[in-house]
Scaffold this active site. Structure first.
Site, PDB file in Angstrom:
ATOM      1  N   LEU A  71     -18.171 -17.939  75.031  1.00  0.00           N
ATOM      2  CA  LEU A  71     -18.265 -19.398  74.990  1.00  0.00           C
ATOM      3  C   LEU A  71     -19.233 -19.904  73.925  1.00  0.00           C
ATOM      4  O   LEU A  71     -19.683 -21.046  73.982  1.00  0.00           O
ATOM      5  CB  LEU A  71     -18.630 -19.969  76.374  1.00  0.00           C
ATOM      6  CG  LEU A  71     -17.664 -19.590  77.505  1.00  0.00           C
ATOM      7  CD1 LEU A  71     -18.069 -20.279  78.797  1.00  0.00           C
ATOM      8  CD2 LEU A  71     -16.229 -19.953  77.134  1.00  0.00           C
ATOM      9  N   SER A  74      -7.765 -10.962  58.764  1.00  0.00           N
ATOM     10  CA  SER A  74      -7.840 -12.161  57.925  1.00  0.00           C
ATOM     11  C   SER A  74      -7.389 -11.847  56.506  1.00  0.00           C
ATOM     12  O   SER A  74      -7.556 -10.722  56.010  1.00  0.00           O
ATOM     13  CB  SER A  74      -9.282 -12.675  57.901  1.00  0.00           C
ATOM     14  OG  SER A  74      -9.472 -13.646  56.899  1.00  0.00           O
ATOM     15  N   TYR A 126     -18.041 -11.447  55.776  1.00  0.00           N
ATOM     16  CA  TYR A 126     -16.995 -11.714  56.769  1.00  0.00           C
ATOM     17  C   TYR A 126     -15.743 -10.895  56.472  1.00  0.00           C
ATOM     18  O   TYR A 126     -15.212 -10.188  57.336  1.00  0.00           O
ATOM     19  CB  TYR A 126     -16.656 -13.202  56.802  1.00  0.00           C
ATOM     20  CG  TYR A 126     -15.384 -13.497  57.555  1.00  0.00           C
ATOM     21  CD1 TYR A 126     -15.291 -13.240  58.928  1.00  0.00           C
ATOM     22  CD2 TYR A 126     -14.258 -13.998  56.899  1.00  0.00           C
ATOM     23  CE1 TYR A 126     -14.112 -13.485  59.621  1.00  0.00           C
ATOM     24  CE2 TYR A 126     -13.086 -14.249  57.584  1.00  0.00           C
ATOM     25  CZ  TYR A 126     -13.015 -13.989  58.943  1.00  0.00           C
ATOM     26  OH  TYR A 126     -11.844 -14.218  59.624  1.00  0.00           O
ATOM     27  N   LYS A 138     -13.895  -7.659  58.575  1.00  0.00           N
ATOM     28  CA  LYS A 138     -12.501  -7.632  58.992  1.00  0.00           C
ATOM     29  C   LYS A 138     -11.780  -6.383  58.470  1.00  0.00           C
ATOM     30  O   LYS A 138     -10.997  -5.758  59.179  1.00  0.00           O
ATOM     31  CB  LYS A 138     -11.782  -8.899  58.527  1.00  0.00           C
ATOM     32  CG  LYS A 138     -12.130 -10.130  59.344  1.00  0.00           C
ATOM     33  CD  LYS A 138     -11.744  -9.940  60.792  1.00  0.00           C
ATOM     34  CE  LYS A 138     -12.016 -11.149  61.637  1.00  0.00           C
ATOM     35  NZ  LYS A 138     -11.635 -10.962  63.065  1.00  0.00           N
ATOM     36  N   GLY A 185     -16.129 -18.051  43.350  1.00  0.00           N
ATOM     37  CA  GLY A 185     -15.306 -17.100  44.096  1.00  0.00           C
ATOM     38  C   GLY A 185     -13.980 -17.626  44.581  1.00  0.00           C
ATOM     39  O   GLY A 185     -13.199 -16.880  45.176  1.00  0.00           O
TER      40      GLY A 185
END
Length: 341
Positions: A33, A120, A144, A148, A298
């Site tokens: 949560l 992703s 990130y 992944k 980027g």
């Protein structure tokens, strides 16, 4: 079959939960949560069990897997903000990689046979191709994306070693809402960022208009969140059968794991300028008009998925248009931000 859906109270997760339930699947949700909202699960029939906790809590995982007799996992829980990952790489590796490791250890010991991983398009980095296929080199540009890609490696290797069928779904840009109450409430992605600016009476920003694209702005592949949820259902159903089309019933460890990695996109590119014009048309807020800011470091000129493999392997294709996405997203935004009308 009972599917454990981690992160199931989140924006994408809640759509996946409802889609799975409507298809007759049994579901239990695990969510800490941090970003999840329990109210998103209200109205689902049947009402799924919601367990508050993290995938790093091995005791909790063992209990949930046993009590609910979990036979498959849809793992969506993760930290997902690129900028934050640059500022806090250790946090992202701990949450996204260590948490996944603990989860995989638990599901292997519990004999779970099916595992779908939320990956992703960030794994590709800045590809210089017209269409990004699953064979395009993976060169992530931020922590990130790195987490992944590392997660994919972990999932595939574990599946092969433990006889667990796996699927890694590489999402492209997600937008829209199946219902207004399920809309994205965060202001991190381009669509809510545009809505937020217009609500405050400010001009939405376009970062760069001198790219080698038809109108000079970046081109991206956007997918409706409901289409994405249906891709998860298709992947779950795909893992329920082996390559021969029979139910996968071998004891864990006695059959090699089957793995699948697919892009989840539309195969169609939309420029940021086209997005801005469509947002103005749908919201009726043509003033102030979008303004151009300097490029962001980027940002590739074009990132559009090839969705052929998903169609072939999952029997899935996206159904919703860009207008569908923005119209439903705006309805959800206005529900949570009445002042936007």
């Amino acid at each position: 079959m009972t599917w454990l859906i981690t992160g199931g109270a989140g924006y994408i997760g809640a759509h996946v939960v409802r889609t799975m339930l409507e298809a007759g699947e049994r579901v239990v949700v695990l969510d800490d949560l941090t970003a999840g909202v329990p109210a998103r699960l209200k109205g689902s029939q049947p009402q799924p069990a919601l367990v508050q906790g993290t995938v790093s809590d091995r005791r909790l995982l063992d209990r949930v897997l046993e009590e609910h007799q979990v036979t498959g996992v849809l793992h969506l829980a993760a930290r997902k903000q690129v900028g934050e990952s640059v500022e806090r790489p250790l946090h992202y590796y701990r949450e996204n990689v260590h948490g996944l490791t603990v989860l995989l250890e638990a599901v292997v010991e519990a004999g779970v046979r099916r595992f779908v991983f939320s990956s992703s398009a960030a794994v590709y980095g800045t590809p210089d191709v017209d269409l990004v296929t699953e064979e395009t080199p993976c060169l992530p540009m931020n922590p990130y994306g790195e987490t992944k890609l590392t997660g994919e490696w972990l999932v595939r290797a574990t599946g092969r070693a433990a006889g667990m069928a796996t699927a890694c779904l590489r999402y492209f840009n997600v937008a829209g809402a199946a219902r207004p109450e399920l809309a994205d409430t965060g202001v991190f992605n381009i669509v809510p960022m545009f809505f937020d600016a217009l609500t405050r009476g400010e001009a939405p920003l376009i970062f760069g208009d001198d790219y080698p694209t038809p109108d000079g702005t970046c081109v991206r592949d956007y997918i409706h969140v409901q289409d994405l949820a249906e891709a998860h259902l298709a992947a779950a159903r795909r893992l329920e059968t082996d390559a021969g089309g029979t139910r996968a019933t071998e004891p864990a460890g006695e059959a090699p794991g089957r793995d699948l990695t697919v892009n989840i996109g539309t195969g169609k590119g939309v420029s940021v300028r086209e997005m801005a014009d469509l947002v103005a048309d749908i919201t009726g807020k043509r003033e102030p008009a979008a303004r151009v800011a300097p490029r962001r470091a980027g940002d590739p000129a074009r990132v559009v998925a090839s969705a052929e493999l998903a169609a072939k392997e999952l029997g899935w294709t996206a159904r919703h248009s860009m207008r569908d996405m923005l119209t439903s997203a705006w309805e959800g935004w206005c529900l949570h931000h009445p002042e936007a009308r």
